[in-house]
Design a protein around this motif. Structure first.
Motif, PDB file in Angstrom:
ATOM      1  N   ARG A 136      41.798  47.173  34.719  1.00 10.95           N
ATOM      2  CA  ARG A 136      43.140  47.013  35.288  1.00 10.95           C
ATOM      3  C   ARG A 136      43.121  47.121  36.803  1.00 10.95           C
ATOM      4  NH1 ARG A 136      44.563  48.514  29.984  1.00 10.95           N
ATOM      5  NH2 ARG A 136      46.771  48.266  29.488  1.00 10.95           N
ATOM      6  N   ALA A 137      42.412  48.091  37.317  1.00 13.30           N
ATOM      7  CA  ALA A 137      42.361  48.283  38.769  1.00 13.30           C
ATOM      8  C   ALA A 137      41.635  47.119  39.443  1.00 13.30           C
ATOM      9  CB  ALA A 137      41.670  49.609  39.098  1.00 13.30           C
ATOM     10  N   ILE A 138      40.559  46.685  38.816  1.00 13.90           N
ATOM     11  CA  ILE A 138      39.806  45.559  39.367  1.00 13.90           C
ATOM     12  C   ILE A 138      40.689  44.315  39.416  1.00 13.90           C
ATOM     13  CG2 ILE A 138      37.908  43.955  38.893  1.00 13.90           C
ATOM     14  CD1 ILE A 138      36.388  46.428  37.716  1.00 13.90           C
ATOM     15  N   ALA A 139      41.417  44.083  38.338  1.00 11.05           N
ATOM     16  CA  ALA A 139      42.302  42.915  38.292  1.00 11.05           C
ATOM     17  C   ALA A 139      43.392  43.008  39.350  1.00 11.05           C
ATOM     18  CB  ALA A 139      42.923  42.802  36.899  1.00 11.05           C
ATOM     19  N   ALA A 140      43.923  44.225  39.530  1.00  6.10           N
ATOM     20  CA  ALA A 140      44.970  44.398  40.541  1.00  6.10           C
ATOM     21  C   ALA A 140      44.429  44.084  41.927  1.00  6.10           C
ATOM     22  CB  ALA A 140      45.521  45.824  40.479  1.00  6.10           C
ATOM     23  N   ASP A 141      43.212  44.561  42.205  1.00  6.25           N
ATOM     24  CA  ASP A 141      42.603  44.281  43.508  1.00  6.25           C
ATOM     25  C   ASP A 141      42.436  42.775  43.716  1.00  6.25           C
ATOM     26  OD1 ASP A 141      42.522  46.938  43.894  1.00  6.25           O
ATOM     27  OD2 ASP A 141      40.362  47.169  43.712  1.00  6.25           O
ATOM     28  N   ALA A 142      42.063  42.099  42.657  1.00 13.73           N
ATOM     29  CA  ALA A 142      41.816  40.651  42.759  1.00 13.73           C
ATOM     30  C   ALA A 142      43.105  39.844  42.612  1.00 13.73           C
ATOM     31  CB  ALA A 142      40.811  40.229  41.685  1.00 13.73           C
ATOM     32  N   ARG A 143      44.220  40.569  42.439  1.00 14.53           N
ATOM     33  CA  ARG A 143      45.533  39.912  42.262  1.00 14.53           C
ATOM     34  C   ARG A 143      45.491  38.917  41.114  1.00 14.53           C
ATOM     35  NH1 ARG A 143      48.897  40.065  47.619  1.00 14.53           N
ATOM     36  NH2 ARG A 143      47.870  41.819  48.634  1.00 14.53           N
ATOM     37  N   ILE A 144      45.000  39.445  40.013  1.00 12.55           N
ATOM     38  CA  ILE A 144      44.785  38.610  38.843  1.00 12.55           C
ATOM     39  C   ILE A 144      45.208  39.399  37.620  1.00 12.55           C
ATOM     40  CG2 ILE A 144      42.829  37.947  37.351  1.00 12.55           C
ATOM     41  CD1 ILE A 144      41.631  36.574  39.676  1.00 12.55           C
ATOM     42  N   ASP A 145      45.605  38.698  36.594  1.00  7.31           N
ATOM     43  CA  ASP A 145      46.001  39.400  35.375  1.00  7.31           C
ATOM     44  C   ASP A 145      44.766  39.999  34.693  1.00  7.31           C
ATOM     45  OD1 ASP A 145      48.574  39.417  33.373  1.00  7.31           O
ATOM     46  OD2 ASP A 145      46.647  39.521  32.316  1.00  7.31           O
ATOM     47  N   PRO A 146      44.888  41.257  34.227  1.00  8.65           N
ATOM     48  CA  PRO A 146      43.750  41.922  33.574  1.00  8.65           C
ATOM     49  C   PRO A 146      43.157  41.081  32.441  1.00  8.65           C
ATOM     50  CG  PRO A 146      45.527  43.473  33.903  1.00  8.65           C
ATOM     51  CD  PRO A 146      46.061  42.140  34.326  1.00  8.65           C
ATOM     52  N   ALA A 147      44.002  40.338  31.751  1.00  9.53           N
ATOM     53  CA  ALA A 147      43.495  39.529  30.634  1.00  9.53           C
ATOM     54  C   ALA A 147      42.506  38.471  31.111  1.00  9.53           C
ATOM     55  CB  ALA A 147      44.653  38.877  29.901  1.00  9.53           C
ATOM     56  N   MET A 148      42.674  38.031  32.347  1.00  8.32           N
ATOM     57  CA  MET A 148      41.777  36.999  32.864  1.00  8.32           C
ATOM     58  C   MET A 148      40.362  37.531  33.037  1.00  8.32           C
ATOM     59  SD  MET A 148      43.717  34.548  32.869  1.00  8.32           S
ATOM     60  CE  MET A 148      42.428  33.450  33.381  1.00  8.32           C
ATOM     61  N   VAL A 149      40.276  38.819  33.376  1.00  9.20           N
ATOM     62  CA  VAL A 149      38.949  39.412  33.538  1.00  9.20           C
ATOM     63  C   VAL A 149      38.191  39.328  32.223  1.00  9.20           C
ATOM     64  CG1 VAL A 149      37.688  41.514  34.114  1.00  9.20           C
ATOM     65  CG2 VAL A 149      39.797  40.957  35.328  1.00  9.20           C
ATOM     66  N   MET A 150      38.901  39.635  31.151  1.00  8.95           N
ATOM     67  CA  MET A 150      38.271  39.556  29.837  1.00  8.95           C
ATOM     68  C   MET A 150      37.897  38.122  29.504  1.00  8.95           C
ATOM     69  SD  MET A 150      38.233  42.654  29.062  1.00  8.95           S
ATOM     70  CE  MET A 150      37.596  42.411  27.414  1.00  8.95           C
ATOM     71  N   ARG A 151      38.792  37.220  29.850  1.00 10.04           N
ATOM     72  CA  ARG A 151      38.535  35.808  29.541  1.00 10.04           C
ATOM     73  C   ARG A 151      37.286  35.306  30.266  1.00 10.04           C
ATOM     74  NH1 ARG A 151      41.053  31.213  27.746  1.00 10.04           N
ATOM     75  NH2 ARG A 151      40.597  29.283  28.864  1.00 10.04           N
TER      76      ARG A 151
END
Lengths: 189, 189
Positions: free
Chosen positions: A37-52
């Motif tokens: 979640r924190a990584i996604a927030a830093d990247a201004r991206i939805d957390p689900a995208m990280v998983m994808r």
DNA sequence: GTCTATAATTCGATAGAC
DNA sequence: GTCTATCGAATTATAGAC
């Protein structure tokens, strides 16, 4: 052209943004505390995208601290002035530690993540050991010497970046090279 | 004597059991991965009791890695044979690292827990620095030398116990003393 | 003193609409 | 490709019965 409301980002740019954020978070917090979640927030991206993009946290970590990324780029030691090898190695590593988060990712995560520890061993066996081996005839002795060099550099990194021991933090690179160079030199020759 | 069904344990014994289990878990897993539930299970105690005795996980950690526990017991360096100080220090620390989990608790937790890192700095400032200071006139130089000794020992511990670098793991204590002793000796004198 | 039950979070991961 | 909603699990911590 048909308009696409959610404005799809280029796949490569998204991947790169996630990786950059992941490296920073893993380097600062270690594997466990760094959250998707924190990584996604830093990247201004939805957390689900990280998983994808990466499948799982473990795979994201592997990508963020991949062997290619933990490229120590050790210069050919034999090419350095013989009496300056120690100083050269220390200066090189200080620049690498402070210029690339991947090394601090590995160091801070290795304490609780076996994958990170394994990567550290790989980097040693694949990069440090061979570089030192060129300086010695006896393979066993070269291996031991390489291990000694590794302890010097790991100890320096731990005290400066993780434990933040005041005297080690206060020294500038020049002083560190002056103090550690002779030690590494003594180990190598 | 009236029987007491839940069989109340002596408070001191319970505290000691929790502390022992906590040290082992923190040393093996680091602060984040070590859970109160696992610690309680090891101590054969209800998790709620851990909270009752120590208030919070953070306070339990502080107790398990308290400054008193991270007593390095550095011998008076001036009392050692002058040419054996380095070897003596290395041998002493190997015994301490392997005989007391508190030191590995600190090392493995410092990567992600600021309390642990602070304790490491305290141990340095309160124990390593003073011991080394007795060997030098110039305080600034003594401080720098002490920091160099710390990096040697921290590097050795990281490579041997956390990263588990094969060459460093395979060496026995005797060989480690033979290899690191001269380095520490060079730094100290 | 001891333990059950549970509150309150937080996390990784999944399903599915758009 | 993107995002909402949410599941299921795990965690620290608390409340209260016995």
């Amino acid at each position: 052209m048909i308009e696409r409301p959610p404005r799809p980002r280029s796949s490569d740019a998204t991947r790169a943004a996630i990786l950059a954020a992941a490296r920073t978070r893993f380097a600062a917090d270690g594997y466990d505390r760094a959250t998707i979640r924190a990584i996604a927030a830093d990247a201004r991206i939805d957390p689900a995208m990280v998983m994808r993009y990466f499948g799982s946290k473990e795979q994201l970590f592997a990508a963020a601290a991949s062997v290619t990324e933990v490229d120590l780029r050790i210069p050919a030691l034999a090419a350095l002035p013989p009496d300056r090898i120690g100083a050269g190695v220390v200066a090189h590593f200080l620049a690498r530690w402070e210029g690339d988060e991947a090394l601090q990712v590995m160091l801070r995560s290795a304490a609780t993540n076996e994958t990170a520890a394994e990567r550290a061993r790989d980097a040693f066996a694949g990069q440090v050991a061979p570089a030192v081996a060129a300086l010695h005839r006896d393979p066993a002795e070269a291996r031991a010497r390489a291990a000694l060099v590794a302890t010097q550099l790991i100890g320096l990194a731990m005290c400066r970046y993780v434990l933040r021991l005041p005297p080690v933090v206060e020294m500038d690179r020049e002083e560190l090279v002056a103090r550690f160079g002779p030690l590494v030199q003594a180990v190598l020759t």
